[in-house]
Motif scaffolding. Structure first.
Motif, PDB file in Angstrom:
ATOM      1  N   ALA A  36       2.275 -44.724  29.630  1.00  0.00           N
ATOM      2  CA  ALA A  36       3.726 -44.760  29.435  1.00  0.00           C
ATOM      3  C   ALA A  36       4.061 -45.420  28.102  1.00  0.00           C
ATOM      4  N   ARG A  37       3.391 -46.517  27.792  1.00  0.00           N
ATOM      5  CA  ARG A  37       3.614 -47.204  26.517  1.00  0.00           C
ATOM      6  C   ARG A  37       3.273 -46.268  25.351  1.00  0.00           C
ATOM      7  N   GLY A  38       2.173 -45.509  25.484  1.00  0.00           N
ATOM      8  CA  GLY A  38       1.790 -44.582  24.430  1.00  0.00           C
ATOM      9  C   GLY A  38       2.805 -43.479  24.221  1.00  0.00           C
ATOM     10  N   LEU A  39       3.411 -42.990  25.302  1.00  0.00           N
ATOM     11  CA  LEU A  39       4.403 -41.916  25.188  1.00  0.00           C
ATOM     12  C   LEU A  39       5.723 -42.428  24.616  1.00  0.00           C
ATOM     13  N   VAL A  40       6.127 -43.616  25.032  1.00  0.00           N
ATOM     14  CA  VAL A  40       7.401 -44.172  24.575  1.00  0.00           C
ATOM     15  C   VAL A  40       7.303 -44.632  23.130  1.00  0.00           C
ATOM     16  N   GLY A  41       6.135 -45.134  22.731  1.00  0.00           N
ATOM     17  CA  GLY A  41       5.934 -45.585  21.361  1.00  0.00           C
ATOM     18  C   GLY A  41       6.187 -47.078  21.220  1.00  0.00           C
ATOM     19  N   PRO A  42       5.821 -47.615  20.085  1.00  0.00           N
ATOM     20  CA  PRO A  42       5.909 -49.068  19.884  1.00  0.00           C
ATOM     21  C   PRO A  42       7.335 -49.599  19.853  1.00  0.00           C
ATOM     22  N   ASP A  43       8.311 -48.724  19.574  1.00  0.00           N
ATOM     23  CA  ASP A  43       9.699 -49.197  19.488  1.00  0.00           C
ATOM     24  C   ASP A  43      10.425 -49.140  20.827  1.00  0.00           C
TER      25      ASP A  43
END
Length: 198
Positions: A36-43
């Motif tokens: 989920a973090r990878g899909l949403v991105g660092p921002d």
């Protein structure tokens, strides 16, 4: 029986898709949180969004694991909307009742109407780099309530005959009819990327 692995069956992973861990032992909760973090991105720092997407990815992985595909992908072009489609590539192996796998057998298997069919399936013969194939569009009614209303699940599938003893089924499924044309095009594009190596 052939041994199916990433080395023998390949499918291009489309942009905005994440591979579901269906053939390896992992902690699904930890995997889903990282995916989920990878899909949403660092921002993307919205905890509710991350939690909801992680929950959906964990459920998607658990659901696909039950069918045991060679590979499965969750297609998430817009993380705020969650999973738009599921992509699964599965193997079918000839057995005593069907000792030879044919495209017609794949057509009958994929295009058989069920009590849940929303409309009759549509089948077309195709030729792919991986072999002769049949493309089948189908729609099903699921989760029918007391009021008689349910959710329509649409699918676009390719049954691909690798040789006489086994074949592959590429199945893309979704519930948002607004994306039907685009997801059928995605299925067609993916089907052309299926490769079988020895």
């Amino acid at each position: 029986m052939p041994e199916f692995a990433a080395a023998t069956v390949r499918l291009r992973t489309p942009e905005h898709a994440v591979a579901l861990p269906v053939r390896t032992p992992v902690d699904l909760a930890a995997w889903a949180a990282a995916a989920a973090r990878g899909l949403v991105g660092p921002d993307g720092d919205e905890p509710k969004l991350l939690d909801a997407l992680a929950h959906e990815l964990r459920e998607a992985a658990a659901d696909s694991r039950e069918r045991g595909p060679v590979t499965a992908l969750s297609y998430v072009p817009e993380p705020r909307l969650g999973e738009l489609a599921r992509i699964e590539l599965s193997a079918l192996v000839a057995d005593e009742s069907h000792p030879r796998l044919t495209v017609d057998l794949l057509r009958r298997y994929l295009a058989a109407p069920t009590p849940d069919s929303y409309r009759p399936p549509e089948a077309e013969l195709r030729t792919l780099p991986a072999g002769p194939a049949v493309r089948v569009r189908h729609a099903y009614v699921q989760d029918v309530g007391r009021d008689g209303l349910g959710t329509v699940l649409e699918t676009c599938a390719y049954g691909i005959r690798a040789d006489e003893t086994w074949g592959l089924v590429l199945l893309v499924s979704w519930r948002s009819s607004a994306y039907t044309d685009a997801l059928c095009e995605l299925t067609d594009d993916l089907a052309r990327t299926v490769r079988v190596t020895s």
